[in-house]
Structure formats: C-alpha cells, structure tokens
Design a protein around this motif. Structure first.
Motif, PDB file in Angstrom:
ATOM      1  N   LEU A  81      19.091   8.413   1.131  1.00  0.00           N
ATOM      2  CA  LEU A  81      18.672   8.873  -0.189  1.00  0.00           C
ATOM      3  C   LEU A  81      19.475   8.187  -1.290  1.00  0.00           C
ATOM      4  CD1 LEU A  81      18.336  12.676   0.609  1.00  0.00           C
ATOM      5  CD2 LEU A  81      16.453  11.117   0.084  1.00  0.00           C
ATOM      6  N   ALA A  82      20.769   7.944  -1.050  1.00  0.00           N
ATOM      7  CA  ALA A  82      21.596   7.249  -2.037  1.00  0.00           C
ATOM      8  C   ALA A  82      21.096   5.830  -2.254  1.00  0.00           C
ATOM      9  CB  ALA A  82      23.055   7.237  -1.581  1.00  0.00           C
ATOM     10  N   ARG A  83      20.753   5.142  -1.156  1.00  0.00           N
ATOM     11  CA  ARG A  83      20.215   3.780  -1.308  1.00  0.00           C
ATOM     12  C   ARG A  83      18.894   3.803  -2.058  1.00  0.00           C
ATOM     13  NH1 ARG A  83      22.957   3.081   3.670  1.00  0.00           N
ATOM     14  NH2 ARG A  83      21.246   3.975   4.897  1.00  0.00           N
ATOM     15  N   PHE A  84      18.071   4.827  -1.811  1.00  0.00           N
ATOM     16  CA  PHE A  84      16.804   4.953  -2.529  1.00  0.00           C
ATOM     17  C   PHE A  84      17.054   5.173  -4.020  1.00  0.00           C
ATOM     18  CE2 PHE A  84      13.741   7.902  -4.425  1.00  0.00           C
ATOM     19  CZ  PHE A  84      12.586   7.126  -4.353  1.00  0.00           C
ATOM     20  N   SER A  85      18.004   6.061  -4.355  1.00  0.00           N
ATOM     21  CA  SER A  85      18.305   6.351  -5.755  1.00  0.00           C
ATOM     22  C   SER A  85      18.809   5.109  -6.476  1.00  0.00           C
ATOM     23  CB  SER A  85      19.352   7.462  -5.862  1.00  0.00           C
ATOM     24  OG  SER A  85      18.863   8.679  -5.352  1.00  0.00           O
ATOM     25  N   ALA A  86      19.697   4.371  -5.810  1.00  0.00           N
ATOM     26  CA  ALA A  86      20.239   3.168  -6.439  1.00  0.00           C
ATOM     27  C   ALA A  86      19.152   2.141  -6.708  1.00  0.00           C
ATOM     28  CB  ALA A  86      21.332   2.568  -5.558  1.00  0.00           C
ATOM     29  N   GLY A  87      18.198   2.056  -5.804  1.00  0.00           N
ATOM     30  CA  GLY A  87      17.116   1.091  -5.985  1.00  0.00           C
ATOM     31  C   GLY A  87      16.061   1.537  -6.967  1.00  0.00           C
TER      32      GLY A  87
END
Length: 423
Positions: free
Chosen positions: A240-246
């Motif tokens: 989810l963190a990688r999704f948010s950053a992207g």
C-alpha cells in the motif's frame, strides 16, 4: 486573571486544540480566546498586529487581501496565532526560521492582571523568551508580526528514492527556498516538494478539477482508504505504501504562497517530531529505516522531513543550530508503541529536541540537556509566575514546578514513556 490567581486556580489559555500532547489541557480555568481574534492593524512597513486568538487561516486571508504575507508557514493553518507561536510552529526552508522569528512585539497578561508590553526595546528579556513561551509565562493578548509583500510559490513535486536524498541531503534541502520530503516506510520511495519564491504575477494555479483530484481524492479520501486497509491487514502496508507513493505523481504549479505552504489534512493521526542538527539528519533517517525494516510494526503514514535556519529563541527547536525536522505518525486510534519509542531513542542519540506541541516522553531534567537555555526560561518563569498559575500537569513535567507551587501542591508524578503519552 486576578480573580483566578487570588483563588489559587490554574489558568490555561485555549488555542485550537491542535497539539498532540497535554500542553493546552486546562485543569481549573480554561480561558477561551476565540472572540479575542481581530486584526488590529497593518502599517506601511508590513508590521501586522493581531489579537492572539485569531487562527492562522484567517490571518493569511486578511494579509493577502492587503497585499502582504507571512514569510514562511507550516503546512497546517488551523492553529491560533498564540498557539502556533507558543508551541514553536515552523515551516521548512534552510534560510528561514519558524513563526517566532517573525515576531516583533507582544502583549502578555500576567497572573496578577498586569499587561506587559514587550519588544526588543521594551522588556527585551521577556520578549526573547516569550516568543516561544509554552503558555507558561502569561496569556498572549496581542502580537505584532513582520509581514512581507505578497508573493507566490512555484511548486515542483515528484517522486524520489530515499538513498539518493540521503546521499546528497544538504544539496537537496538547500537547492531552493522551501524543500521537504515524505518517505514511505517499508519502501525506499519518497515524495519531494520544492517551493521557489516568485513574484505574485507569475501565479498559475492548478485547475480546479486537477486540484480536487490530487488534494482531496488522492491525498485524503484515497489515503484514508489506504490507512484503513493497512490497519485491517498489516501485511499489506508495504504494498500500500508503494501504491501511495506512486499515486501522487509529479506536478508543477504556481500559486499564492499560503495556498502552497498549507496542505489539507483530513486523515487523523498522532505525531512525534524531533529537531536534530541538520548534518545529523541522514544518519537519523538511515537508522530509522533500519529499525523499521527489522521490526514487526507496519507503518502506513509517511515520515515527514523539513529544515530550518538557526535562530536565537531560547526554547526554539532550532535555537543555535541549523536544524532538520523528522516527524513520524500513526493513525489517530493507534498506539505508537515501539515505533515512537525507537524513533525517540534514535533522535535523542543525535541530540534531538522534541516539538513542544507533539508527543514525546521527556521530562524537565532530560530537556535541560537538549535546550541549553532552558534554565534561563525557567528563571524568568519563576519571576513572572512563581505560584504556577499558568501551569498544568504537562508543564509540570517538562518545566518542573515553580517554587510557590511546589510548596502548596503534592509532588509531580513520574514522566510517562513516549508510547504512553495521551493525545
């Protein structure tokens, strides 16, 4: 004030309730200043005098309508002017200080009802300390701030990798006027914000549809969904963190300064922030990453990193040194637990100073080692408020008790750990 002091009551002036700790929690008398909140005047040199209960968002609007602006701001504008000054509110910018460095004069109502007018030329010792006074010296009545001609900010936002930012940290944070970045734990991904001061006529704001999509749908509604999903299934937090950053992609726009400085924050959280020497920030962040990667916690909120110039305010987190701010967060209904405790230990090893309005576990003895001028402040407090009229349990912990207050009250309880401090 005279009636409260005569009755032996403690008085706490209320701001907006933005602080995460108990600094503004009343015990006997809660003094609400929401109707003491008017603009007194702005002179031709940009000196703006305002009643201390005015919230920053109203002050920004009043100044903008008159062609003026505050030179730097934090990313939240719901605080009252008095509350923001008293707790050391700051923005970001290697050449810029916090809100207290913009203060030019103040009126302070003391425990006996005396109104003390303070400036560099009148009661200079009180003025110096009261710029960040924690509400412990008296009640701020009016303040005079130095405004500057209104300006715009060209905002450049985009992705970055944490190792790259740490390897060139000093160059990154001094590359333009106001730089900050957000690191998403359990990843190496970051979102950077670089704001450059430009003339007001260059303003070219985002279209309403794009601004609504970015700032409301993605940054608030979408992020709230991500946090909720992470709380239900912690194992999903890294993805989810990688999704948010992207999802928060690159963008560039130019707008009136206060509209760029301030971000809409609708997802509730608990926060701890430490100010460390700027040169120590890369190692603090690298160590925090090592601890997070090795630990069991899954952290859904990004870590915020900002900088500020050294100043001469006794209780400023940037007093006497160029400073980097590192702030960690957890969802509002979560216990910070080992994550905050680990971060506090890392920041403490670098001589970190806690933000006065946020969670921390230090007491007066520990803080004396972090703030070299704390004794100067407490001596002034002893002179202005020996009975501790303006104290509460939190100030008892972080400043100790005044002499008359110690004689008439039971000893203070032990300091709580960082993980147990109430919001």
């Amino acid at each position: 004030m005279r009636a409260a002091a005569a009755a032996g009551l403690r008085v706490t002036a209320l701001g907006s309730g933005h602080s995460f700790n108990g600094i503004g929690r009343p015990e006997d008398v809660a003094l609400a200043l929401h109707r003491h909140a008017e603009l007194v005047g702005v002179d031709g040199d940009g000196l703006v005098t305002v009643q201390a209960g005015m919230p920053l968002h109203r002050l920004n609007a009043e100044l903008s309508a008159r062609g003026w602006a505050l030179t730097d701001l934090g990313d939240v504008d719901r605080q009252t002017v008095a509350g923001a000054l008293s707790t050391g509110t700051h923005g970001t910018g290697a050449r810029f200080g916090g809100l207290a460095t913009q203060l030019r004069a103040l009126e302070l109502v003391l425990a006996d009802g005396t109104v003390l007018r303070c400036s560099p030329g009148e009661q200079p010792d009180v003025f110096s300390a009261a710029r960040i006074g924690l509400g412990a010296l008296g009640v701020l009545s009016t303040v005079t701030l130095q405004a500057v001609p209104a300006f715009a900010l060209r905002a450049e936002e985009g992705p970055a990798r944490l190792p790259d930012l740490l390897d060139a940290f000093d160059e990154v944070v001094t590359a333009t006027d106001h730089v900050e970045f957000y690191w998403f734990p359990q990843t190496d991904r970051c979102l950077t914000k670089r704001n450059t001061r430009v003339p007001l006529e260059q303003a070219a704001p985002l279209g309403r549809a794009r601004a609504f999509w970015d700032d409301e749908v993605l940054a608030n509604v979408g992020f709230a969904a991500v946090v909720a999903a992470g709380r239900r299934v912690p194992a999903l937090v890294p993805q989810l963190a990688r999704f948010s950053a992207g999802a928060l992609g690159a963008r560039t726009y130019t707008d009136v300064a206060h509209r760029v400085f301030v971000s809409r924050r609708r997802v509730r959280f608990r926060e701890m922030e430490y100010a460390v020497p700027r040169e120590a920030a890369p190692e603090v962040l690298a160590e925090l990453r090592r601890v997070v990667d090795a630990g069991p916690e899954r952290v859904p909120f990004p870590v915020e990193v900002r900088v500020a110039a050294a100043d001469d305010v006794p209780l400023s987190t940037a007093s006497g040194r160029d400073t980097a701010y590192v702030a960690v967060h957890v969802p509002a209904r979560s216990e910070p637990g080992r994550y905050f405790a680990a971060f506090e230990a890392i920041a403490g090893a670098a001589g970190g100073r806690p933000h006065w309005g946020k969670l921390h576990g230090l007491d007066a003895a520990a803080l004396a080692g972090r703030y070299p001028r704390l004794g100067e402040f407490t001596a002034l407090r002893e002179r202005l408020d020996p009975a501790g009229v303006f104290a509460n349990a939190h100030l008892d912990r972080v400043l100790g008790r005044t002499s008359d207050d110690r004689r008439r009250r039971a000893p203070a309880g032990p300091a709580r750990s960082a993980g147990a401090v109430a919001p």
